[in-house]
Design a protein around this motif. Structure first.
Motif, PDB file in Angstrom:
ATOM      1  N   ASP A 194     -12.032  -3.871  -3.588  1.00  0.00           N
ATOM      2  CA  ASP A 194     -11.991  -2.446  -4.767  1.00  0.00           C
ATOM      3  C   ASP A 194     -11.879  -2.946  -5.996  1.00  0.00           C
ATOM      4  N   LYS A 227     -12.518   6.836  -7.385  1.00  0.00           N
ATOM      5  CA  LYS A 227     -12.072   5.940  -6.425  1.00  0.00           C
ATOM      6  C   LYS A 227     -10.848   5.412  -7.527  1.00  0.00           C
ATOM      7  N   GLU A 284      -7.353   7.568  -5.956  1.00  0.00           N
ATOM      8  CA  GLU A 284      -6.524   6.555  -5.144  1.00  0.00           C
ATOM      9  C   GLU A 284      -4.937   6.258  -5.958  1.00  0.00           C
ATOM     10  N   SER A 303      -3.013   9.181  -4.575  1.00  0.00           N
ATOM     11  CA  SER A 303      -2.676   9.038  -3.321  1.00  0.00           C
ATOM     12  C   SER A 303      -1.149   8.960  -3.027  1.00  0.00           C
ATOM     13  N   ARG A 304      -1.628   7.567  -4.439  1.00  0.00           N
ATOM     14  CA  ARG A 304      -0.088   7.366  -4.231  1.00  0.00           C
ATOM     15  C   ARG A 304       1.202   8.254  -5.046  1.00  0.00           C
TER      16      ARG A 304
END
Length: 591
Positions: free
Chosen positions: A531, A570, A574, A577-578
């Motif tokens: 990543d 991306k 992320e 999502s956190r």
């Protein structure tokens, strides 16, 4: 290994300044560029400010990355660029300014020139961009996607990101809608196209941005009016108020602090995290840009700049850092290692008939597996060098000031010869030392021999006869008929080039040059993970060509720009999502 530079540009460099000083292109009129509303000189930025994302380097990756992170779903973004803005340099706007920009590249760290000259320890002259847009603002404008196999690895022990190919393709398309155009191919480029096909670099694929075997026309970043489009133009897609671009902002180090063990939530988590950067403006005033909670620093400073900044920030081989008095944050022995440059070799001629000025439009890709050398060509208007005048009857003391030089070149696509980068001093303003060790692996030299022979075959084609010298010696053609020779500039191939491997290999060594596609130093699996996070740290990534172990296809700029867009999307996903996880955990605690 000292090398003799190819003659295309370097032979005439001492004479370019005076001859081209009066050749400034007329600036294009109209509205200011879309990025202008975000740009400010670093002297006007605060001494200390906070951001969600700090992107270091406004080049091919940094511009689309910053624009995306400052777009829908993103946050407050600071983009730091050590050079100025493209609009400050009118020569960058046109294809005709390409030679001039490279010729006037200045090695001084204090210069305002948009290109900075340096030489590798191999003795090969090189240039790195120093302008918003990076290499996309000063290059030849050729655009082509990566070889499909590039996304799946480059050897048994090589690690690659888990590329989402749908997102890869949509990210390419996002770049292409704004920056790419189909060129009109005529004159020299049309002749090269015909000669490649005559030399059996087939099939003919027409115009395509895909990497395909055979001969094709690639896209260009110069539009129909001849105006250059660069990665800087992608900044216009940021949301107003979210993006801040500071030019002439030289980052000196990333601020890396220890993490409180109580907050690490497990022994396997990194012990240090990036919390911001230090940069200085042109008046040498120091500034601190700090991260908000959950923020990240992303290095997109290029193959030289990103590993250099990691080393300056204490991430690198511990013994090397200690010897320079740099405190060690993370002992990462592979920072600055696994450096590669694609050797370029070619043959340059002075045509016997007038030809147009053209940058790279047509390429030949002889092999489907991506291992054969790529072939491409260009023609440039350069001033006549006095050292050329006595070399033959084509150039005489009464020659005009300018002459058009045409070249056909080959590039070894995946060199195995591996170099390294290191700090000569802890001064962040100095260009780091780098050695690429060209042709240290025999496999690369063998590829060059094959590639140079292919260049010779293209020149031997009947299509190229029109460019042979009207005066001078003649040689026996393949059908027994006398053919005039080319007016060669610089090194020539031996007469027995088709059979003498040793002589052609010597030609490769003597004429090796760069195509400015160097990469490595922060390679995936060694310095960054899949990543692109710097291993051993938190809140720090590298997103640029320094993470590549193999250059992507004929030219890397398309893939590096795609990478910036891709990673921006991306990272936003992320971050969301956190937030969902944190919100869920908070709700559970409340229950």
């Amino acid at each position: 290994m000292a090398a003799t530079p190819t003659p295309l540009l370097l032979l005439a460099l001492p004479f370019l300044f005076a001859a081209l000083a009066a050749a400034q292109p007329r600036p294009f009129g109209g509205a200011p560029p879309g990025y202008a509303r975000y740009v400010t000189d670093a002297t006007a930025t605060g001494v200390e400010e906070e951001y969600d994302y700090i992107v270091v380097g406004g080049g091919a990756a940094g511009c689309p990355l910053a624009a995306t992170l400052a777009g829908p779903g993103g946050g407050r973004v600071l983009l730091l660029e050590r050079g100025g803005a493209p609009a400050e340099f009118p020569a960058l706007a046109t294809a005709g300014g390409f030679v001039r920009t490279l010729a006037l590249a200045d090695p001084s760290p204090d210069s305002d020139a948009p290109a900075q000259a340096f030489s590798s320890e191999d003795g090969v002259p090189n240039v790195r961009a120093r302008v918003l847009g990076g290499g996309t603002a000063i290059n030849a404008g050729f655009y082509s996607r990566a070889h499909p196999g590039w996304f799946h690895g480059h050897g048994e022990d090589a690690e690659v990101p888990d590329w989402d190919m749908r997102l890869v393709n949509s990210s390419y398309e996002w770049v292409e809608q704004e920056l790419t155009f189909q060129p009109e191919v005529h004159g020299w480029q049309a002749a090269v196209r015909a000669a490649l096909l005559e030399a059996n670099v087939t099939p003919w694929n027409g115009f395509t941005v895909e990497h395909v075997t055979g001969t094709k026309i690639g896209a260009t970043t110069f539009d129909a009016s001849g105006r250059r489009h660069s990665a800087a133009d992608l900044l216009a897609f940021a949301r107003p108020g979210r993006l801040h671009v500071a030019v002439r902002a030289a980052v000196t180090r990333v601020i890396i602090n220890p993490i409180d063990p109580a907050a690490r939530r497990g022994r396997s988590r990194p012990a240090v995290a990036a919390v911001g950067v230090v940069y200085q403006d042109r008046l040498l005033q120091q500034h601190h840009a700090l991260l908000r909670p959950g923020g990240e620093v992303i290095l997109s400073a290029g193959t030289l700049g990103s590993p250099q900044l990691l080393l300056l920030s204490g991430v690198g081989p511990a013994s090397d850092l200690a010897s320079l008095g740099i405190p060690v944050s993370v002992d990462s022995p592979d920072v600055g290692k696994h450096m590669f440059d694609n050797p370029r070799n070619g043959i340059s001629i002075i045509p016997s008939v007038p030809i147009d000025h053209s940058l790279i439009q047509v390429v030949g890709i002889p092999s489907a597996n991506g291992t054969a050398s790529y072939l491409e060509a260009a023609s440039y208007i350069v001033p006549v060098s006095p050292m050329l005048r006595p070399a033959g009857p084509f150039i005489s003391p009464t020659s005009p000031l300018y002459v058009t030089m045409a070249t056909i070149m080959e590039k070894v696509p995946g060199p195995l010869s591996e170099g390294s980068l290191w700090l000569s001093s802890p001064n962040p303003m100095e260009t780091p030392s780098v050695r690429f060790d060209y042709f240290s692996r025999p496999e690369d030299l063998a590829q060059c021999v094959v590639g140079v022979r292919r260049v010779a075959q293209v020149l031997q084609s009947r299509t190229m006869d029109i460019f042979r010298s009207a005066a001078g010696t003649s040689s026996q053609g393949r059908r027994g008929r006398a053919r005039r020779d080319f007016r060669i500039v610089g090194a020539t191939l031996p007469l027995d080039w088709s059979t003498n491997n040793t002589a052609v290999a010597d030609f490769c060594r003597r004429t090796v040059a760069t195509l400015w596609h160097y990469h490595g130093g922060c390679v995936v699996g060694r310095v960054v993970d899949k990543d692109f996070r710097v291993m051993g740290t938190q809140s720090l990534r590298v997103v640029d060509g320094s993470t590549f172990s193999v250059t992507p296809g004929t030219n890397p700029q398309a893939t590096v720009m795609m990478m910036g867009r891709y990673m921006g999307l991306k990272m936003i996903a992320e971050r969301h999502s956190r937030r969902l996880v944190n919100t869920s955990s908070y709700s559970e605690l409340q229950e």
